[in-house]
Write a protein that holds these residues in place. Structure first.
Motif, PDB file in Angstrom:
ATOM      1  N   LEU A 165      31.059  45.640  38.431  1.00 10.77           N
ATOM      2  CA  LEU A 165      31.946  45.846  37.281  1.00 10.77           C
ATOM      3  C   LEU A 165      33.219  45.032  37.418  1.00 10.77           C
ATOM      4  O   LEU A 165      33.708  44.788  38.521  1.00 10.77           O
ATOM      5  CB  LEU A 165      32.308  47.328  37.164  1.00 10.77           C
ATOM      6  N   ALA A 166      33.783  44.662  36.279  1.00 12.36           N
ATOM      7  CA  ALA A 166      35.090  44.015  36.271  1.00 12.36           C
ATOM      8  C   ALA A 166      36.165  45.062  36.531  1.00 12.36           C
ATOM      9  O   ALA A 166      35.979  46.251  36.247  1.00 12.36           O
ATOM     10  CB  ALA A 166      35.336  43.341  34.924  1.00 12.36           C
ATOM     11  N   PRO A 167      37.300  44.672  37.112  1.00 18.25           N
ATOM     12  CA  PRO A 167      38.390  45.618  37.324  1.00 18.25           C
ATOM     13  C   PRO A 167      38.804  46.303  36.025  1.00 18.25           C
ATOM     14  O   PRO A 167      38.759  45.706  34.937  1.00 18.25           O
ATOM     15  CB  PRO A 167      39.514  44.742  37.878  1.00 18.25           C
ATOM     16  N   ALA A 168      39.192  47.548  36.158  1.00 25.56           N
ATOM     17  CA  ALA A 168      39.537  48.356  34.992  1.00 25.56           C
ATOM     18  C   ALA A 168      40.833  47.876  34.344  1.00 25.56           C
ATOM     19  O   ALA A 168      41.744  47.395  35.019  1.00 25.56           O
ATOM     20  CB  ALA A 168      39.682  49.821  35.394  1.00 25.56           C
ATOM     21  N   GLN A 186      24.429  41.513  45.468  1.00 27.55           N
ATOM     22  CA  GLN A 186      24.699  40.182  44.925  1.00 27.55           C
ATOM     23  C   GLN A 186      25.452  40.211  43.602  1.00 27.55           C
ATOM     24  O   GLN A 186      26.267  39.320  43.322  1.00 27.55           O
ATOM     25  CB  GLN A 186      23.386  39.415  44.814  1.00 27.55           C
ATOM     26  N   ARG A 187      25.220  41.208  42.766  1.00 30.74           N
ATOM     27  CA  ARG A 187      26.007  41.300  41.529  1.00 30.74           C
ATOM     28  C   ARG A 187      27.478  41.517  41.847  1.00 30.74           C
ATOM     29  O   ARG A 187      28.362  41.021  41.158  1.00 30.74           O
ATOM     30  CB  ARG A 187      25.482  42.447  40.652  1.00 30.74           C
ATOM     31  N   GLU A 188      27.732  42.285  42.898  1.00 32.40           N
ATOM     32  CA  GLU A 188      29.119  42.552  43.294  1.00 32.40           C
ATOM     33  C   GLU A 188      29.791  41.278  43.801  1.00 32.40           C
ATOM     34  O   GLU A 188      30.918  40.962  43.417  1.00 32.40           O
ATOM     35  CB  GLU A 188      29.144  43.639  44.370  1.00 32.40           C
ATOM     36  N   VAL A 189      29.101  40.541  44.649  1.00 32.15           N
ATOM     37  CA  VAL A 189      29.656  39.282  45.158  1.00 32.15           C
ATOM     38  C   VAL A 189      29.891  38.312  44.007  1.00 32.15           C
ATOM     39  O   VAL A 189      30.937  37.662  43.912  1.00 32.15           O
ATOM     40  CB  VAL A 189      28.734  38.667  46.228  1.00 32.15           C
ATOM     41  N   ALA A 190      28.908  38.206  43.101  1.00 32.45           N
ATOM     42  CA  ALA A 190      29.032  37.302  41.959  1.00 32.45           C
ATOM     43  C   ALA A 190      30.228  37.668  41.091  1.00 32.45           C
ATOM     44  O   ALA A 190      30.967  36.790  40.612  1.00 32.45           O
ATOM     45  CB  ALA A 190      27.754  37.320  41.129  1.00 32.45           C
ATOM     46  N   ARG A 191      30.446  38.957  40.881  1.00 28.57           N
ATOM     47  CA  ARG A 191      31.593  39.385  40.077  1.00 28.57           C
ATOM     48  C   ARG A 191      32.905  38.968  40.723  1.00 28.57           C
ATOM     49  O   ARG A 191      33.831  38.515  40.042  1.00 28.57           O
ATOM     50  CB  ARG A 191      31.558  40.899  39.886  1.00 28.57           C
ATOM     51  N   HIS A 192      32.999  39.097  42.030  1.00 30.86           N
ATOM     52  CA  HIS A 192      34.229  38.699  42.724  1.00 30.86           C
ATOM     53  C   HIS A 192      34.453  37.183  42.642  1.00 30.86           C
ATOM     54  O   HIS A 192      35.580  36.735  42.470  1.00 30.86           O
ATOM     55  CB  HIS A 192      34.187  39.155  44.189  1.00 30.86           C
ATOM     56  N   VAL A 193      33.371  36.416  42.772  1.00 30.46           N
ATOM     57  CA  VAL A 193      33.494  34.964  42.633  1.00 30.46           C
ATOM     58  C   VAL A 193      33.991  34.612  41.243  1.00 30.46           C
ATOM     59  O   VAL A 193      34.891  33.783  41.068  1.00 30.46           O
ATOM     60  CB  VAL A 193      32.136  34.285  42.928  1.00 30.46           C
ATOM     61  N   GLN A 194      33.412  35.249  40.236  1.00 31.37           N
ATOM     62  CA  GLN A 194      33.796  34.968  38.855  1.00 31.37           C
ATOM     63  C   GLN A 194      35.236  35.409  38.591  1.00 31.37           C
ATOM     64  O   GLN A 194      36.005  34.695  37.938  1.00 31.37           O
ATOM     65  CB  GLN A 194      32.831  35.675  37.901  1.00 31.37           C
ATOM     66  N   PHE A 195      35.614  36.578  39.107  1.00 31.36           N
ATOM     67  CA  PHE A 195      36.979  37.073  38.916  1.00 31.36           C
ATOM     68  C   PHE A 195      37.990  36.123  39.545  1.00 31.36           C
ATOM     69  O   PHE A 195      39.085  35.919  39.007  1.00 31.36           O
ATOM     70  CB  PHE A 195      37.116  38.465  39.527  1.00 31.36           C
ATOM     71  N   ALA A 196      37.621  35.524  40.670  1.00 31.54           N
ATOM     72  CA  ALA A 196      38.508  34.586  41.345  1.00 31.54           C
ATOM     73  C   ALA A 196      38.579  33.244  40.633  1.00 31.54           C
ATOM     74  O   ALA A 196      39.403  32.392  40.995  1.00 31.54           O
ATOM     75  CB  ALA A 196      38.050  34.371  42.789  1.00 31.54           C
ATOM     76  N   GLY A 197      37.721  33.037  39.626  1.00 31.43           N
ATOM     77  CA  GLY A 197      37.735  31.785  38.884  1.00 31.43           C
ATOM     78  C   GLY A 197      36.998  30.650  39.553  1.00 31.43           C
ATOM     79  O   GLY A 197      37.101  29.495  39.142  1.00 31.43           O
ATOM     80  N   ALA A 198      36.223  30.966  40.606  1.00 31.15           N
ATOM     81  CA  ALA A 198      35.568  29.926  41.399  1.00 31.15           C
ATOM     82  C   ALA A 198      34.103  29.747  41.038  1.00 31.15           C
ATOM     83  O   ALA A 198      33.374  29.035  41.746  1.00 31.15           O
ATOM     84  CB  ALA A 198      35.688  30.257  42.882  1.00 31.15           C
ATOM     85  N   GLY A 199      33.653  30.358  39.949  1.00 29.35           N
ATOM     86  CA  GLY A 199      32.260  30.205  39.554  1.00 29.35           C
ATOM     87  C   GLY A 199      31.930  31.065  38.366  1.00 29.35           C
ATOM     88  O   GLY A 199      32.776  31.810  37.855  1.00 29.35           O
ATOM     89  N   ILE A 200      30.691  30.968  37.915  1.00 35.78           N
ATOM     90  CA  ILE A 200      30.212  31.777  36.803  1.00 35.78           C
ATOM     91  C   ILE A 200      28.866  32.383  37.189  1.00 35.78           C
ATOM     92  O   ILE A 200      28.226  31.964  38.166  1.00 35.78           O
ATOM     93  CB  ILE A 200      30.091  30.963  35.504  1.00 35.78           C
ATOM     94  N   THR A 201      28.443  33.369  36.423  1.00 35.38           N
ATOM     95  CA  THR A 201      27.220  34.106  36.712  1.00 35.38           C
ATOM     96  C   THR A 201      26.266  34.009  35.538  1.00 35.38           C
ATOM     97  O   THR A 201      26.680  34.117  34.382  1.00 35.38           O
ATOM     98  CB  THR A 201      27.536  35.588  36.986  1.00 35.38           C
ATOM     99  N   VAL A 202      24.990  33.792  35.849  1.00 31.04           N
ATOM    100  CA  VAL A 202      23.938  33.866  34.846  1.00 31.04           C
ATOM    101  C   VAL A 202      22.860  34.810  35.361  1.00 31.04           C
ATOM    102  O   VAL A 202      22.746  35.056  36.558  1.00 31.04           O
ATOM    103  CB  VAL A 202      23.336  32.478  34.534  1.00 31.04           C
ATOM    104  N   SER A 203      22.072  35.344  34.445  1.00 29.95           N
ATOM    105  CA  SER A 203      21.025  36.285  34.807  1.00 29.95           C
ATOM    106  C   SER A 203      19.875  35.587  35.524  1.00 29.95           C
ATOM    107  O   SER A 203      19.585  34.411  35.285  1.00 29.95           O
ATOM    108  CB  SER A 203      20.504  36.977  33.542  1.00 29.95           C
TER     109      SER A 203
END
Length: 325
Positions: free
Chosen positions: A51-54, A245-262
């Protein structure tokens, strides 16, 4: 420990039996987390769902409710845990989650910069930086021919039914002006993965060396591959398959260092994601920011420093007891 006395016990954080043994022996105990910190804390969404931060009151309510739901199943193990504790001369605990707190140090082998900046951790938690070594089976590096930007592809080294996803990634790279280095790992036969001419498929490669040449990593967002890429300043396209892996991907995306696809994304969607990361300089900029923070965090071995401090404390305690005796 009665047979082979030790000054400190170090165990993976999920091994409550081992942690209970250390507590019963009366020596300092350190537990290790080899990914992001996995337990609910203030200032962050409950870990697991990605999940994204609240934001706002409703988001904070979401976090409180989900945190309770996530820890509830652990209660089933409380009778067995307390039976083991009592059998080893220890008092019972009120919750299984609370038993994870009964350590002197919890060492998180993950960059603090990858976690949410507002997250508040228990006082015994220390972020000591990631381990960036390649596995022994990584072998030698062979790069695909040419000088086009290199896309490094690596999904899980264990079986997660990933062959079809690997093929879609390879096909996507075939539509782009890039070179692809696709590593299958031990779980997939590289000969079974169809790939276009600009993609070299191999069982393994030393990612830490390959990343010196890479412009983007396409990965399942396993913690090891993701953090190695960030440590090299390489942005990511994350294709989570499961586990954390969804959790790691969310953190990468939140940090602006990548994007996530299904993982079910089409070839076209994957290609667009790779093209976006390659051509938007913000992703590389944020990856390089994280690389600088990881380099500072790993300049000294903080994990060893923490363990030596615990061992010294145990030695001082023994010497004090001997003097009093």
């Amino acid at each position: 420990m009665r047979a082979r006395p030790a000054d400190v016990l170090v165990a993976e954080h999920m091994l409550l039996g081992a942690l209970t043994g250390g507590e019963a022996a009366g020596i300092p105990v350190a537990s290790l987390v080899t990914s992001l910190y996995p337990l609910p804390t203030p200032g962050a969404p409950p870990p697991g769902p990605g999940l994204a931060p609240a934001t706002g009151a409703l988001g904070r309510l979401r976090d409180r409710v989900l945190a309770q739901l996530i820890v509830k199943p652990w209660g089933k193990g409380l009778p067995a845990l307390n039976a083991a504790r009592v059998a080893n001369g220890l008092a019972p605990v009120d919750s299984v989650i609370g038993a994870f707190d009964r350590v002197d140090r919890l060492l998180v082998l993950s960059p603090r910069a990858l976690d949410y900046p507002g997250r508040r951790f228990p006082a015994y938690v220390r972020h000591v930086g990631p381990r960036l070594d390649d596995p022994a089976w990584a072998g030698e590096l062979e790069l695909p021919a040419g000088d086009a930007p290199l896309a490094l592809v690596g999904l899980s080294s264990s079986f997660m039914d990933q062959r079809a996803v690997l093929e879609r990634i390879a096909e996507a790279l075939g539509t782009l002006p890039v070179r692809g280095l696709l590593t299958t790992g031990p779980a997939v036969d590289p000969a079974s993965v169809r790939a276009p001419g600009n993609v070299l498929v191999t069982a393994a490669a030393p990612h830490s060396i390959a990343l010196r040449h890479a412009a983007v990593t396409i990965t399942h967002a396993g913690h090891g591959t993701a953090v190695k890429s960030l440590a090299a300043g390489v942005p990511l396209v994350c294709v989570p398959l499961g586990r954390d892996q969804r959790e790691v991907a969310r953190h990468v995306q939140f940090a602006g260092a990548g994007i996530t696809v299904s993982k079910s994304s089409s070839t076209r969607t994957i290609a667009r994601a790779v093209d976006r990361v390659l051509n938007d300089p913000s992703y590389r900029r944020e990856a390089q920011r994280l690389a600088a923070e990881i380099a500072a965090e790993t300049a000294t071995d903080r994990a060893v420093t923490e363990l030596e401090a615990l061992a010294e404390r145990a030695t001082d305690k023994d010497e004090g007891a001997a003097i009093r005796g």
